[in-house]
Design an enzyme around this catalytic site. Structure first.
Site, PDB file in Angstrom:
ATOM      1  N   HIS A 111       0.794  -1.232   0.000  1.00  0.00           N
ATOM      2  CA  HIS A 111       0.000   0.000   0.000  1.00  0.00           C
ATOM      3  C   HIS A 111       0.825   1.280   0.000  1.00  0.00           C
ATOM      4  CE1 HIS A 111       0.989  -0.026   4.259  1.00  0.00           C
ATOM      5  NE2 HIS A 111       0.588   1.233   4.320  1.00  0.00           N
TER       6      HIS A 111
HETATM    7  C1  UD1 Z   1      -2.133   5.474   6.037  1.00  0.00           C
HETATM    8  C2  UD1 Z   1      -0.801   6.005   6.583  1.00  0.00           C
HETATM    9  C3  UD1 Z   1       0.269   4.931   6.424  1.00  0.00           C
HETATM   10  C4  UD1 Z   1      -0.169   3.631   7.052  1.00  0.00           C
HETATM   11  C5  UD1 Z   1      -1.513   3.223   6.476  1.00  0.00           C
HETATM   12  C6  UD1 Z   1      -2.017   1.952   7.120  1.00  0.00           C
HETATM   13  C7  UD1 Z   1      -0.427   8.411   6.345  1.00  0.00           C
HETATM   14  C8  UD1 Z   1       0.356   9.431   5.623  1.00  0.00           C
HETATM   15  N1  UD1 Z   1      -0.355   7.176   5.835  1.00  0.00           N
HETATM   16  O1  UD1 Z   1      -1.961   5.253   4.652  1.00  0.00           O
HETATM   17  O2  UD1 Z   1       1.442   5.370   7.056  1.00  0.00           O
HETATM   18  O3  UD1 Z   1       0.807   2.641   6.782  1.00  0.00           O
HETATM   19  O4  UD1 Z   1      -2.458   4.277   6.714  1.00  0.00           O
HETATM   20  O5  UD1 Z   1      -3.167   1.488   6.492  1.00  0.00           O
HETATM   21  O6  UD1 Z   1      -1.068   8.724   7.321  1.00  0.00           O
HETATM   22  N2  UD1 Z   1      -9.462   4.577   2.209  1.00  0.00           N
HETATM   23  C9  UD1 Z   1     -10.662   3.901   2.221  1.00  0.00           C
HETATM   24  N3  UD1 Z   1     -11.180   3.539   3.431  1.00  0.00           N
HETATM   25  C10 UD1 Z   1     -10.564   3.823   4.621  1.00  0.00           C
HETATM   26  C11 UD1 Z   1      -9.343   4.517   4.577  1.00  0.00           C
HETATM   27  C12 UD1 Z   1      -8.808   4.872   3.382  1.00  0.00           C
HETATM   28  O7  UD1 Z   1     -11.236   3.622   1.192  1.00  0.00           O
HETATM   29  O8  UD1 Z   1     -11.092   3.453   5.676  1.00  0.00           O
HETATM   30  C13 UD1 Z   1      -8.877   4.942   0.893  1.00  0.00           C
HETATM   31  C14 UD1 Z   1      -9.186   6.358   0.503  1.00  0.00           C
HETATM   32  O9  UD1 Z   1      -9.451   6.399  -0.832  1.00  0.00           O
HETATM   33  C15 UD1 Z   1      -7.901   7.101   0.759  1.00  0.00           C
HETATM   34  C16 UD1 Z   1      -6.849   6.031   0.585  1.00  0.00           C
HETATM   35  O10 UD1 Z   1      -7.468   4.812   0.984  1.00  0.00           O
HETATM   36  O11 UD1 Z   1      -7.735   8.164  -0.106  1.00  0.00           O
HETATM   37  C17 UD1 Z   1      -5.619   6.278   1.412  1.00  0.00           C
HETATM   38  O12 UD1 Z   1      -5.956   6.516   2.780  1.00  0.00           O
HETATM   39  P1  UD1 Z   1      -5.017   7.448   3.693  1.00  0.00           P
HETATM   40  O13 UD1 Z   1      -5.528   7.460   5.070  1.00  0.00           O
HETATM   41  O14 UD1 Z   1      -4.814   8.748   2.994  1.00  0.00           O
HETATM   42  O15 UD1 Z   1      -3.617   6.734   3.624  1.00  0.00           O
HETATM   43  P2  UD1 Z   1      -3.214   5.186   3.678  1.00  0.00           P
HETATM   44  O16 UD1 Z   1      -2.714   4.788   2.350  1.00  0.00           O
HETATM   45  O17 UD1 Z   1      -4.304   4.365   4.288  1.00  0.00           O
END
Ligand code: UD1
Length: 353
Positions: free
Chosen positions: A201
């Site tokens: 991821h």
């Molecule tokens: C975040 C953390 C990363 C951690 C990871 C664990 C930061 C910068 N990154 O990354 O360090 O390793 O979490 O999972 O804080 N989304 C969903 N559902 C959710 C959450 C996210 O669909 O419940 C999708 C959304 O489209 C979002 C994307 O995942 O834009 C990324 O989510 P985000 O929280 O921005 O970062 P992660 O890649 O999850």
């Protein structure tokens, strides 16, 4: 210390906060729990609260997804009023996600002391958003709890006063030790006997079409030798769809609950990942881990544990995998203080403050 406020937001935060919340509760100190809502899907959030027995948050800021600046700023905006209302004696932040740095910034400006759980880790790679979050959070923190002694060394080198640094061990391993018996009794659910467990991821691996395509290609090659089980993070799922990558040959699953995922880790022949926490969990479990990153902020998993950094070198992935399948895997040892008592050590230190 009479009142501690905890901030969690993303999946790995929940695993780290659970043992600390428990240990502080046992000492009868008042606590407030804030969920920023950075992760919000049921299987990225609620399931973890249930399995790790984390109490219902007192506040959910329901921030959701957005760019780094937007997400960080929005957490800050919504969190400030909570801190002003609750006036904790100290705020504990966890790990290196955007929720961590946002909360540390808000509290330090309101002159509320900040404690950082999992302090001092450095990949020395500022292209990783988490590295920026780690540096800023540590800089702003008043009490720094490190999971391994390399963390202490990094902080001392950066000029943090020795009295502020506490080597307490790894809170993520506290949760693992607590729930491993439940994981061991999980049914196999039709999963194969021998398999590779994959997670992916990191933005550097999944946000560029060409890179992601090549990685999934390599994994498809792996799957010709060994079954692959691949619970897919929502970020990665979106990218696979956006870049229209053919992933038919890989068994793509939804993100998994903590206990079921731990069961898979403990039974895997090898884990192939770009996660931070999984490098640690596999080291504790003694399961070989091939990390698809050029560096790690958790070097102890390489020096003492079962972790091997393969970066984006496909040949290296193939040779390391072949060695593991021949039984020539790296034998690791458990790093110091990864013993299930890190949360208790943190609570003890805070109680004395
Ligand atoms: C975040 C953390 C990363 C951690 C990871 C664990 C930061 C910068 N990154 O990354 O360090 O390793 O979490 O999972 O804080 N989304 C969903 N559902 C959710 C959450 C996210 O669909 O419940 C999708 C959304 O489209 C979002 C994307 O995942 O834009 C990324 O989510 P985000 O929280 O921005 O970062 P992660 O890649 O999850």
């Amino acid at each position: 210390m009479n009142h501690i406020l905890h901030v969690v937001g993303a999946r790995p935060n929940f695993v780290k906060a659970a043992p600390v919340l428990r240990a502080i509760r046992e000492r009868g100190i008042r606590q407030t729990l804030v969920h920023t809502g950075q992760h919000y899907d049921r299987n990225m959030s609620d399931v973890f609260f249930t399995q790790l027995e984390i109490p219902e948050p007192d506040f959910n800021l329901e921030v959701g997804s957005g760019s780094h600046a937007w997400q960080t700023a929005e957490i800050m905006r919504r969190f400030e009023s909570v801190v002003l209302e609750r006036k904790p004696d100290l705020t504990l932040v966890y790990g290196d996600v955007n929720s961590t740095v946002a909360a540390a910034l808000v509290c330090s400006k309101l002159l509320i002391p900040v404690g950082h759980v999992e302090a001092g880790l450095r990949s020395f790679d500022r292209t990783m958003p988490e590295e920026i979050n780690r540096i800023v959070t540590d800089r702003l923190s008043d009490v720094l709890f490190t999971p391994s002694e390399d963390g202490d060394a990094n902080l001392l080198r950066e000029g943090v006063a020795k009295e502020r640094i506490h080597f307490v061990g790894n809170v993520m391993i506290d949760s693992l030790i607590q729930l491993l018996p439940a994981a061991k009794s999980c049914p196999r659910n039709g999963f194969p006997e021998r398999f590779a467990l994959v997670t992916l991821h990191r933005p550097a691996n999944v946000d560029e079409g060409e890179t992601l395509r090549e990685l999934l290609d390599s994994l498809t090659k792996v799957s010709q030798e060994l079954d692959i089980i691949f619970p897919v993070h929502p970020r990665t799922r979106q990218r696979i769809e956006e870049f229209r990558i053919d992933s038919r040959h890989l068994r793509l699953l939804d993100p998994m609950p903590y206990i079921e995922f731990l069961a898979l880790q403990s039974r895997a022949a090898v884990v192939i990942t770009d996660s931070g926490g999984i490098q640690e969990e596999t080291t504790y479990l003694g399961v070989p881990c091939l990390t698809l990153r050029p560096n790690t902020e958790r070097p102890i998993t390489v020096s003492l544990g079962t972790n091997v950094l393969v970066g984006d070198d496909r040949k290296r992935l193939a040779t390391e995998l072949a060695a593991i399948l021949e039984g020539k895997q790296k034998k690791g040892v458990t790093p110091p203080l990864w013993d299930g008592r890190a949360g208790a050590r943190i609570a003890e230190i805070l109680q004395k403050m």
